[in-house]
Structure formats: C-alpha cells, structure tokens
Design a protein around this motif. Structure first.
Motif, short mmCIF file in Angstrom:
data_model
loop_
_atom_site.label_atom_id
_atom_site.label_comp_id
_atom_site.label_asym_id
_atom_site.label_seq_id
_atom_site.Cartn_x
_atom_site.Cartn_y
_atom_site.Cartn_z
N LYS A 78 0.84 -1.21 0.00
CA LYS A 78 0.00 0.00 0.00
C LYS A 78 0.87 1.25 0.00
O LYS A 78 0.62 2.20 -0.75
CB LYS A 78 -0.94 -0.07 1.21
N LEU A 125 -5.83 -2.25 -0.85
CA LEU A 125 -5.58 -1.84 -2.24
C LEU A 125 -6.56 -2.54 -3.18
O LEU A 125 -7.12 -1.91 -4.08
CB LEU A 125 -4.16 -2.21 -2.65
N GLU A 164 -2.59 -7.38 0.36
CA GLU A 164 -2.93 -5.95 0.26
C GLU A 164 -4.43 -5.79 -0.03
O GLU A 164 -4.83 -5.26 -1.06
CB GLU A 164 -2.07 -5.28 -0.82
#
Length: 117
Positions: free
Chosen positions: A7, A74, A71
């Motif tokens: 990120k 994201l 992630e």
C-alpha cells in the motif's frame, strides 16, 4: 523479476489512492499492475507473459504486482473482485481495468491503446 507493491509503495510509485479522490500520478512512466493471488492458476499463467512484457517495454512502462490477499485495502480500493485484475495507469488520464487471463496479444493491445507506446 517484477517488483511487488505494498500500500505504501503504491502511493509513492503510482498514486495516493487515499487522497480524497484527487488523482495525481507519481510515476516516471506508465504503469501496469497485476492484482494476483498465489493460489490462482490463471495468475500463474499470465505471470511469464508479464515478465516478457517487462523486458520488451523496459524503460517505456513499469510493471508491478500486488498480492490481493495481502494488500486487501488496495484490492478493495480498485474493486478487485476477481483475479487476475490488471490496472493500466497512464501518465495522463484515468486508470483502466482489465480482468481475466489476457493473452500476450491482448495485453500488448491494451499497452498500445492506453499508454501509446
């Protein structure tokens, strides 16, 4: 080897997606990002194609990977609901998504169309 983004590195190398909707590209070249998962056979199928494109377009575009399982923020920010999802980020204009296992020819078409290279 394609660099993996977190990120934080995404915000430094691509754009700060948490900046209240203001889009400002941070990279030096257009970017192709592969949102993938290690368990996905389809993701494993396109990985060597992305490595080829990295070599062929070296110095013209940057290619990164984001592990959508690690992630998750994201992945949510870009509405990644299926993998692989490819994010094409031009230097000017808005990012575009490509979904599924695209062939090398299809990926090259996207690269030419979105990045003008």
């Amino acid at each position: 080897m394609i660099e993996h983004l977190t990120k934080d590195s995404f915000k430094q190398k691509v754009f700060d997606y948490q900046d209240g909707g203001r889009y400002k590209f941070e990279g030096e070249r257009p970017v192709l990002i592969d949102f993938y998962a290690d368990w996905s056979g389809t993701c494993k199928t396109i990985a060597p194609i992305l490595e080829e494109l990295k070599r062929e377009y070296e110095g013209k575009i940057d290619i990164y990977k984001v592990d959508s399982e690690v992630e998750r923020e994201l992945a949510r920010a870009f509405r990644v609901h299926s993998i692989p999802t490819l994010l094409f980020v031009p230097m000017l204009g808005q990012p575009r998504l490509g979904r599924g296992a695209l062939s090398k020819g299809e990926l090259m078409k996207y690269v030419k169309e979105v990045f003008n290279v």
